[in-house]
Structures are given as structure tokens and as C-alpha cells.
Design a protein around this motif. Structure first.
Motif, PDB file in Angstrom:
ATOM      1  N   THR A 412       0.829  -1.204   0.000  1.00  0.00           N
ATOM      2  CA  THR A 412       0.000   0.000   0.000  1.00  0.00           C
ATOM      3  C   THR A 412       0.861   1.250   0.000  1.00  0.00           C
ATOM      4  OG1 THR A 412      -1.675  -1.191   1.277  1.00  0.00           O
ATOM      5  CG2 THR A 412      -1.860   1.200   1.194  1.00  0.00           C
ATOM      6  N   ALA A 413       1.915   1.235   0.814  1.00  0.00           N
ATOM      7  CA  ALA A 413       2.802   2.391   0.872  1.00  0.00           C
ATOM      8  C   ALA A 413       3.557   2.587  -0.434  1.00  0.00           C
ATOM      9  CB  ALA A 413       3.786   2.226   2.031  1.00  0.00           C
ATOM     10  N   MET A 414       3.895   1.490  -1.107  1.00  0.00           N
ATOM     11  CA  MET A 414       4.682   1.562  -2.333  1.00  0.00           C
ATOM     12  C   MET A 414       3.882   2.034  -3.547  1.00  0.00           C
ATOM     13  SD  MET A 414       7.871   0.878  -1.963  1.00  0.00           S
ATOM     14  CE  MET A 414       8.335   0.440  -3.643  1.00  0.00           C
ATOM     15  N   VAL A 415       2.553   1.991  -3.460  1.00  0.00           N
ATOM     16  CA  VAL A 415       1.744   2.338  -4.620  1.00  0.00           C
ATOM     17  C   VAL A 415       1.956   3.792  -5.037  1.00  0.00           C
ATOM     18  CG1 VAL A 415      -0.311   3.086  -3.355  1.00  0.00           C
ATOM     19  CG2 VAL A 415      -0.564   2.075  -5.625  1.00  0.00           C
ATOM     20  N   PHE A 416       2.327   4.652  -4.090  1.00  0.00           N
ATOM     21  CA  PHE A 416       2.518   6.064  -4.426  1.00  0.00           C
ATOM     22  C   PHE A 416       3.811   6.294  -5.199  1.00  0.00           C
ATOM     23  CE2 PHE A 416       0.088   5.765  -0.435  1.00  0.00           C
ATOM     24  CZ  PHE A 416      -1.126   6.228  -0.918  1.00  0.00           C
ATOM     25  N   VAL A 417       4.730   5.335  -5.130  1.00  0.00           N
ATOM     26  CA  VAL A 417       5.947   5.399  -5.940  1.00  0.00           C
ATOM     27  C   VAL A 417       5.613   5.072  -7.391  1.00  0.00           C
ATOM     28  CG1 VAL A 417       8.258   4.443  -6.273  1.00  0.00           C
ATOM     29  CG2 VAL A 417       7.367   4.775  -3.955  1.00  0.00           C
ATOM     30  N   VAL A 418       4.692   4.105  -7.572  1.00  0.00           N
ATOM     31  CA  VAL A 418       4.309   3.675  -8.917  1.00  0.00           C
ATOM     32  C   VAL A 418       3.749   4.840  -9.725  1.00  0.00           C
ATOM     33  CG1 VAL A 418       2.786   2.131 -10.220  1.00  0.00           C
ATOM     34  CG2 VAL A 418       3.885   1.328  -8.128  1.00  0.00           C
ATOM     35  N   ASP A 419       3.059   5.751  -9.060  1.00  0.00           N
ATOM     36  CA  ASP A 419       2.436   6.874  -9.761  1.00  0.00           C
ATOM     37  C   ASP A 419       3.463   7.759 -10.467  1.00  0.00           C
ATOM     38  OD1 ASP A 419       0.139   8.384 -10.493  1.00  0.00           O
ATOM     39  OD2 ASP A 419       0.684   9.888  -9.000  1.00  0.00           O
ATOM     40  N   GLN A 420       4.729   7.649 -10.055  1.00  0.00           N
ATOM     41  CA  GLN A 420       5.762   8.470 -10.669  1.00  0.00           C
ATOM     42  C   GLN A 420       6.438   7.766 -11.852  1.00  0.00           C
ATOM     43  OE1 GLN A 420       5.933  11.573  -9.468  1.00  0.00           O
ATOM     44  NE2 GLN A 420       4.320  10.879  -8.053  1.00  0.00           N
ATOM     45  N   LEU A 421       6.020   6.523 -12.143  1.00  0.00           N
ATOM     46  CA  LEU A 421       6.656   5.750 -13.207  1.00  0.00           C
ATOM     47  C   LEU A 421       5.947   5.964 -14.528  1.00  0.00           C
ATOM     48  CD1 LEU A 421       7.248   2.427 -11.238  1.00  0.00           C
ATOM     49  CD2 LEU A 421       8.806   4.355 -11.514  1.00  0.00           C
ATOM     50  N   GLY A 422       6.419   5.242 -15.571  1.00  0.00           N
ATOM     51  CA  GLY A 422       5.887   5.415 -16.923  1.00  0.00           C
ATOM     52  C   GLY A 422       4.638   4.606 -17.164  1.00  0.00           C
ATOM     53  N   ALA A 423       4.375   4.333 -18.440  1.00  0.00           N
ATOM     54  CA  ALA A 423       3.152   3.643 -18.841  1.00  0.00           C
ATOM     55  C   ALA A 423       3.074   2.268 -18.185  1.00  0.00           C
ATOM     56  CB  ALA A 423       3.098   3.487 -20.360  1.00  0.00           C
ATOM     57  N   ILE A 424       1.855   1.846 -17.885  1.00  0.00           N
ATOM     58  CA  ILE A 424       1.633   0.618 -17.131  1.00  0.00           C
ATOM     59  C   ILE A 424       2.237  -0.604 -17.807  1.00  0.00           C
ATOM     60  CG2 ILE A 424      -0.174  -0.990 -16.398  1.00  0.00           C
ATOM     61  CD1 ILE A 424      -1.907   1.396 -15.741  1.00  0.00           C
ATOM     62  N   ILE A 425       1.963  -0.783 -19.085  1.00  0.00           N
ATOM     63  CA  ILE A 425       2.439  -1.981 -19.780  1.00  0.00           C
ATOM     64  C   ILE A 425       3.966  -2.036 -19.772  1.00  0.00           C
ATOM     65  CG2 ILE A 425       2.833  -2.689 -22.189  1.00  0.00           C
ATOM     66  CD1 ILE A 425       0.703  -4.281 -20.989  1.00  0.00           C
ATOM     67  N   GLN A 426       4.645  -0.904 -19.976  1.00  0.00           N
ATOM     68  CA  GLN A 426       6.100  -0.890 -19.997  1.00  0.00           C
ATOM     69  C   GLN A 426       6.665  -1.248 -18.629  1.00  0.00           C
ATOM     70  OE1 GLN A 426       6.386   3.182 -21.728  1.00  0.00           O
ATOM     71  NE2 GLN A 426       7.796   2.239 -23.152  1.00  0.00           N
ATOM     72  N   VAL A 427       6.121  -0.663 -17.575  1.00  0.00           N
ATOM     73  CA  VAL A 427       6.580  -0.971 -16.229  1.00  0.00           C
ATOM     74  C   VAL A 427       6.335  -2.434 -15.920  1.00  0.00           C
ATOM     75  CG1 VAL A 427       6.234  -0.475 -13.778  1.00  0.00           C
ATOM     76  CG2 VAL A 427       6.203   1.383 -15.444  1.00  0.00           C
ATOM     77  N   SER A 428       5.149  -2.923 -16.293  1.00  0.00           N
ATOM     78  CA  SER A 428       4.803  -4.321 -16.035  1.00  0.00           C
ATOM     79  C   SER A 428       5.732  -5.271 -16.759  1.00  0.00           C
ATOM     80  CB  SER A 428       3.354  -4.572 -16.462  1.00  0.00           C
ATOM     81  OG  SER A 428       3.043  -5.937 -16.395  1.00  0.00           O
ATOM     82  N   MET A 429       6.010  -5.012 -18.024  1.00  0.00           N
ATOM     83  CA  MET A 429       6.857  -5.907 -18.801  1.00  0.00           C
ATOM     84  C   MET A 429       8.292  -5.909 -18.275  1.00  0.00           C
ATOM     85  SD  MET A 429       5.001  -7.415 -21.066  1.00  0.00           S
ATOM     86  CE  MET A 429       6.011  -7.946 -22.446  1.00  0.00           C
ATOM     87  N   ARG A 430       8.781  -4.735 -17.838  1.00  0.00           N
ATOM     88  CA  ARG A 430      10.132  -4.694 -17.261  1.00  0.00           C
ATOM     89  C   ARG A 430      10.188  -5.544 -16.004  1.00  0.00           C
ATOM     90  NH1 ARG A 430      10.112   0.970 -18.588  1.00  0.00           N
ATOM     91  NH2 ARG A 430       9.516   1.481 -16.439  1.00  0.00           N
TER      92      ARG A 430
END
Length: 447
Positions: A412-430
Motif C-alpha cells: 500500500t505504501a509503495m503504490v505512491f511510488v508507482v504513480d511516478q513511473l511510466g506507462a503501465i504496460i512498460q513498467v509491467s513488462m520490465r
């Protein structure tokens, strides 16, 4: 995203023919009803079911006597993550259909897992898939891969949580800081209390909501643009219909080779040596049923992936001459599907159904990850530290429940870091690519 007003209030001047819409009381009621039922399932299996969640076999594998239907639906639900629901249509909308070649590799992986890997793991009946590494190699290899698995699970799960929060924020204007904790609290509650049985049966319920959400928006969108012929014509005119790009250059975003071969090995590691997948297959009473579940998974993933790909083409056909991302109506391309939902939402309750579907996908994947993670930590870290001393089944069950709560809170705490990343599919595939290397020792060392 916090403090940001709903983009829906300002869409009308930007998109021709768009009438701003908001979620109604019926929409919120549908969404809340699904969350409530998911919670009640956890309460039922914790306090009212005949099989109490007070031992390892019951908590992690449902007593090893579960029916094939809920297990199959749970496997399909785990495949349909919020990342798939939002990311795949956005990918097709932006880059075209070459990604559709993934259907080939995913179907092959399901059959290879069913008939090559599953017989081995089913015979061993291990609570943690990493125990196989102890049998095949030694404790240091097992420990290393277990640590990396835990790290990857704890870093990937926040992305799963972020996805529905993004969609909900798009259609309601609510803050991500409010949505994410609520989602996680519901998931942590029923996962910690109800064990695998609660996870599987909530997955079964949620899978119908996921499929219905994408199916309805695809049908409505197709009628809105003028039919399937218009969808395919507009895609063809923009060179978005591409299936056999045989360019050997690995730097090209998607080619037939990278999508089929690359995804085959990535999904092989994800499916054949994944703790969560193996755990549910081992919950079935016979190897024949485990194989049938995996074959059914192949059929289910093909249907949903094809639907998501076509949905991306429908969205492109609708906005081919007025891109909401380019006009800055939406912040990220990952918001294109919820944006379309609100644009074509002429059926009462449909936005609520869609958001319930996206949240269902996230809850399914998160609960599966947390349940599997609790088993890995117990079997691969805590029990070896006891050095031969026995842990009672009740203590083991309570320990896993506590692990679910702690890991869920961290995610839950880490989800706010995700908001600063790129497109969902790219982050997911990496992240999935890193997962491939972590679990490759299961698949690559031979059986």
C-alpha cells in the motif's frame, strides 16, 4: 494526481460530441456491492465454513480437495490483472496489433506447463515451489531465488493496486491517496482471514465482473463508431493492423519474434514455476484435473486477450481524429479505456460495472500474490530457522496471516511510488522480465 479535479468536467469543449458524465449512485452501489461480497466471502471461510483456516494445507492449498471450476476461474482471474485490462487496450490503441502475437506464446505455455512441468510438481506436493531447488541443488540456491521472488512480488504488487486506483480516479475525480488504501484494506482482510479458499472464490466472482466490463465497453464502442467494418477500416487506414513484422532488429518495440519467442519464455517462467499458479493446481485432488485447469486457462486467456486487443482497436476507431492524450484531456494513455467508458456510458450502472471489473482484477492478483508470498516466507525462511523444532499448525496459520497483513501494508505504501513511473504496460513488462530471470532456475535446469 492528488488535488487534481476530475477531467470529466472539462472534456466537453475538447472532444467533439462528448457529453461530460459522472458516476451515479447506481454506479457506486454496484462497485460497493462487489467489494462487500468479496469481504463477506473472507468472513465466511474464516468463521462459518466447515474447513477452518487453521493449518498449512488448508490455508495454502484449500485442503487439496477443491473443485476444478473455481480453480480454473481463479487462474483466469489472475491472468486478467488490472494491468491487462487497462494496459493492453492502451498498447493496441497507441502502437497497433503486433502485440496480438502474444496469443500464440501464451497458449503454448499453458500446454507445456500442463503436460511437462505440472506432473513433476504435482508428484512432489511442495508447499513452496522453491523447495524444488533444495531437492535439485542446495539450500543456498533456494534461499537466493526465494529472496528475489519476495522482492519482485513486493515491487510488482503495488503496480497492480495502482491500476484500478488510476481508473477510479479517472471516472470519479477521487484522490489516489484515498482509493489505494481502501482497495488494499479490503484485499488484506479477506486474504488473511479466508486463505486460499477465499482467494479462489472471490476470484471466481470477480472474473465475471472483469470480463463483463471489457465486453460491454467493446460492444457499445463498436456500435458507437458504426460497426466492426468501420473499426477494421480505420485501423487498416492507419497501418495499425500488423501481425507478421519479421524485422530481426531487437530494438524495434514489437516484432513477431520478440512477442512470440520473448513472451513464450517469460510466460513459461511466470506460469510453470510460479508459486501462486502451482499452489492452486496442487489444490486439486488429481493430476488430471490440474491439467484440465491449465488447458482451460489457455482457452480463457485467448478469449480475454483477443477481446482486449479488439477493444483497443475500437477505442482507436472512436478517437482516430482527436486523440485525448494529445489534446491533454487525459494525463496518461493508460487512462484511455476508463475515459472511453465514461464517453459511451449510456447504460445505467455501466461505469460502476467497469470500475468494479478493474478493481476485481487488482484484488484477484493482489490476494493471490499475498497468499503465495505468505507460504514462501513460512516455508523458505521461518521454518528453516527453527532448526528442527516443530511449529504447530495453528501457529503456522497465524504466522501466514500476519505476513499477509505486513506485506499488504508495505505494498500500500509503495503504490505512491508507482504513480511516478511510466506507462503501465512498460513498467509491467520490465518487472515481468526480471521475474523471468528469478524463476528461470525452476524451468531452465531441467526436470
Amino acid at each position: 494526481m492528488e488535488g487534481e479535479h476530475s477531467v470529466l468536467a472539462t472534456m466537453a469543449p475538447t472532444i467533439p460530441g462528448f457529453a461530460a458524465k459522472e458516476m451515479s449512485l447506481l454506479d457506486y452501489s454496484i462497485f460497493c456491492a462487489l467489494m462487500l461480497v468479496s469481504t463477506l466471502i473472507g468472513v465466511y471461510f474464516a468463521f462459518f465454513a466447515k474447513q477452518k483456516q487453521n493449518n498449512t494445507a488448508e490455508y495454502l492449498m484449500g485442503g487439496k480437495n477443491m473443485a476444478i471450476f473455481p480453480i480454473t476461474m481463479s487462474l483466469i482471474a489472475s491472468y486478467i490483472s488490472g494491468v491487462s485490462m487497462l494496459g493492453v487496450p492502451a498498447e493496441i490503441y497507441t502502437y497497433g496489433t503486433q502485440y496480438a502475437a502474444v496469443l500464440i506464446s501464451e497458449a503454448l505455455v499453458c500446454f507445456v506447463t500442463a503436460f511437462v512441468f505440472m506432473p513433476v510438481f504435482y508428484k512432489l506436493q511442495l508447499y513452496s515451489s522453491f523447495e524444488y531447488l533444495l531437492l535439485r541443488y542446495d539450500s543456498s540456491v533456494r534461499l537466493l531465488l526465494s529472496v528475489l521472488y519476495c522482492i519482485m512480488t513486493l515491487t510488482y504488487t503495488p503496480l497492480i493496486i495502482y491500476t484500478p486506483a488510476l481508473a477510479f480516479s479517472q471516472v470519479s475525480g477521487a484522490s489516489l491517496n484515498v482509493i489505494a488504501p481502501i482497495t488494499c484494506a479490503i484485499c488484506i482482510f479477506y486474504t488473511s482471514l479466508g486463505g486460499l479458499r477465499a482467494v479462489v472464490w472471490t476470484d471466481t466472482l470477480q472474473s465475471f465482473s472483469m470480463i463483463a466490463g471489457v465486453l460491454v465497453v467493446t460492444i457499445l464502442g463498436t456500435f458507437d463508431v458504426g460497426g466492426i467494418g468501420v473499426v477494421m477500416e480505420r485501423a487498416a487506414n492507419s497501418d495499425r493492423l500488423e501481425f507478421f513484422n519479421l524485422d530481426p532488429n531487437p530494438l524495434v518495440r514489437h516484432t513477431f519474434w520478440t512477442v512470440t519467442i520473448g513472451n513464450f519464455f517469460m510466460w513459461l517462467a511466470h506460469l510453470a514455476a510460479n508459486q501462486a499458479i502451482l499452489q492452486r493446481c496442487l489444490a486439486l485432488p488429481t493430476i488430471a484435473k490440474a491439467k484440465r485447469a491449465l488447458v482451460s486457462l489457455a482457452i480463457g486467456t485467448l478469449i480475454f486477450a483477443a477481446l482486449s486487443i479488439y477493444c483497443g482497436l475500437v477505442i482507436y476507431a472512436k478517437y482516430h481524429d482527436c486523440d485525448p492524450v494529445h489534446t491533454q484531456v487525459i494525463r496518461k494513455v493508460d487512462q484511455i479505456l476508463p475515459f472511453t467508458v465514461m464517453d459511451v456510458a449510456n447504460i445505467p450502472g455501466f461505469p460502476g460495472l467497469f470500475i468494479a471489473g478493474v478493481f476485481s482484477a487488482a484484488l484477484s492478483s493482489m490476494s493471490t500474490n499475498l497468499n503465495a508470498l505468505s507460504g514462501v516466507i513460512l516455508q523458505d525462511f521461518i521454518k528453516p530457522c527453527l532448526r528442527g523444532r516443530q511449529m504447530s499448525e495453528k501457529t503456522a496459520s497465524n504466522t501466514m496471516k500476519m505476513i499477509v497483513v505486513i506485506a499488504g501494508t508495505f505494498c500500500t505504501a509503495m503504490v505512491f511510488v508507482v504513480d511516478q513511473l511510466g506507462a503501465i504496460i512498460q513498467v509491467s513488462m520490465r518487472d515481468n522480465l526480471r521475474r523471468h530471470y528469478i524463476t528461470h532456475s525452476h524451468a531452465g535446469g531441467g526436470i
